[in-house]
Design a protein around this motif. Sequence first.
Motif, PDB file in Angstrom:
ATOM      1  N   UNK A  21       0.847  -1.194   0.000  1.00  0.00           N
ATOM      2  CA  UNK A  21       0.000   0.000   0.000  1.00  0.00           C
ATOM      3  C   UNK A  21       0.883   1.245   0.000  1.00  0.00           C
ATOM      4  N   UNK A  22       0.472   2.236  -0.779  1.00  0.00           N
ATOM      5  CA  UNK A  22       1.191   3.505  -0.827  1.00  0.00           C
ATOM      6  C   UNK A  22       0.202   4.636  -0.653  1.00  0.00           C
ATOM      7  N   UNK A  23       0.469   5.472   0.338  1.00  0.00           N
ATOM      8  CA  UNK A  23      -0.332   6.669   0.579  1.00  0.00           C
ATOM      9  C   UNK A  23       0.493   7.904   0.296  1.00  0.00           C
ATOM     10  N   UNK A  24      -0.076   9.050   0.580  1.00  0.00           N
ATOM     11  CA  UNK A  24       0.625  10.313   0.357  1.00  0.00           C
ATOM     12  C   UNK A  24       1.848  10.442   1.276  1.00  0.00           C
ATOM     13  N   UNK A  25       1.718   9.979   2.533  1.00  0.00           N
ATOM     14  CA  UNK A  25       2.772  10.190   3.524  1.00  0.00           C
ATOM     15  C   UNK A  25       3.475   8.931   4.008  1.00  0.00           C
ATOM     16  N   UNK A  26       2.913   7.766   3.744  1.00  0.00           N
ATOM     17  CA  UNK A  26       3.517   6.520   4.208  1.00  0.00           C
ATOM     18  C   UNK A  26       3.354   5.412   3.178  1.00  0.00           C
ATOM     19  N   UNK A  27       4.095   4.337   3.405  1.00  0.00           N
ATOM     20  CA  UNK A  27       4.042   3.188   2.505  1.00  0.00           C
ATOM     21  C   UNK A  27       4.252   1.913   3.322  1.00  0.00           C
ATOM     22  N   UNK A  28       3.468   0.874   3.023  1.00  0.00           N
ATOM     23  CA  UNK A  28       3.557  -0.418   3.694  1.00  0.00           C
ATOM     24  C   UNK A  28       4.183  -1.441   2.748  1.00  0.00           C
ATOM     25  N   UNK A  29       5.258  -2.077   3.208  1.00  0.00           N
ATOM     26  CA  UNK A  29       6.013  -3.020   2.381  1.00  0.00           C
ATOM     27  C   UNK A  29       6.267  -4.288   3.195  1.00  0.00           C
ATOM     28  N   UNK A  93      13.813 -14.586   7.003  1.00  0.00           N
ATOM     29  CA  UNK A  93      13.514 -13.504   7.937  1.00  0.00           C
ATOM     30  C   UNK A  93      12.384 -12.700   7.300  1.00  0.00           C
ATOM     31  N   UNK A  94      11.208 -12.737   7.920  1.00  0.00           N
ATOM     32  CA  UNK A  94      10.018 -12.118   7.334  1.00  0.00           C
ATOM     33  C   UNK A  94       9.610 -10.924   8.171  1.00  0.00           C
ATOM     34  N   UNK A  95       9.330  -9.823   7.483  1.00  0.00           N
ATOM     35  CA  UNK A  95       9.003  -8.587   8.172  1.00  0.00           C
ATOM     36  C   UNK A  95       8.084  -7.727   7.334  1.00  0.00           C
ATOM     37  N   UNK A  96       7.496  -6.739   7.992  1.00  0.00           N
ATOM     38  CA  UNK A  96       6.832  -5.669   7.258  1.00  0.00           C
ATOM     39  C   UNK A  96       7.408  -4.366   7.745  1.00  0.00           C
ATOM     40  N   UNK A  97       7.408  -3.390   6.851  1.00  0.00           N
ATOM     41  CA  UNK A  97       8.013  -2.111   7.164  1.00  0.00           C
ATOM     42  C   UNK A  97       7.132  -0.979   6.668  1.00  0.00           C
ATOM     43  N   UNK A  98       7.158   0.102   7.401  1.00  0.00           N
ATOM     44  CA  UNK A  98       6.428   1.316   7.020  1.00  0.00           C
ATOM     45  C   UNK A  98       7.459   2.410   6.781  1.00  0.00           C
ATOM     46  N   UNK A  99       7.402   3.000   5.609  1.00  0.00           N
ATOM     47  CA  UNK A  99       8.250   4.138   5.253  1.00  0.00           C
ATOM     48  C   UNK A  99       7.417   5.407   5.332  1.00  0.00           C
ATOM     49  N   UNK A 100       8.020   6.481   5.798  1.00  0.00           N
ATOM     50  CA  UNK A 100       7.332   7.764   5.796  1.00  0.00           C
ATOM     51  C   UNK A 100       8.308   8.873   5.433  1.00  0.00           C
ATOM     52  N   UNK A 101       8.174   9.470   4.266  1.00  0.00           N
ATOM     53  CA  UNK A 101       7.230   9.210   3.171  1.00  0.00           C
ATOM     54  C   UNK A 101       7.620   7.950   2.381  1.00  0.00           C
ATOM     55  N   UNK A 102       6.811   7.587   1.354  1.00  0.00           N
ATOM     56  CA  UNK A 102       7.099   6.387   0.569  1.00  0.00           C
ATOM     57  C   UNK A 102       8.512   6.369  -0.007  1.00  0.00           C
ATOM     58  N   UNK A 103       9.060   5.159  -0.127  1.00  0.00           N
ATOM     59  CA  UNK A 103      10.422   4.951  -0.627  1.00  0.00           C
ATOM     60  C   UNK A 103      10.453   4.226  -1.964  1.00  0.00           C
TER      61      UNK A 103
END
Length: 130
Positions: A21-29, A93-103
């Motif tokens: 998911x990608x928003x204006x200020x963050x992104x979920x990867x 190694x499994x993870x999720x990460x949130x970038x702010x702003x999107x990367x």
Amino acid sequence: MEHYTIATVAEQSPDFRRVLWTGKNTQLVIMTVPPGGEIGEEVHEDIDQILSFVSGVGEAIVSGEKRKVAAGDLVVVPAGRKHNFVNTGENPLILYTVYGPPEHAEGAVHATKEEADAAEESGQDEPPTE
């Protein structure tokens, strides 16, 4: 509304990196780092990053400080900090990460680290601009 059972979604992905998911200020990867693999040392000058580990074991290296990571751990990497995450276990190694702003590019899927690195180097993995 977007809704994910995030641990399940992350564990079902075989890809090194998948933008959910990608928003204006963050992104979920979500990411799957193979045994012996790593995310790769990097610095995001203007991006904060929060990583949450779902399964596997590894090592977090942030600004030269090392810590072991495992399922349930969360690591915050403030903008401008050199960091890397290494899989030290026998399983992914499994993870999720949130970038702010999107990367990354919206909807990007990279099966391997090599594919992800090539997309970044070629400019195909650029975050959306407003």
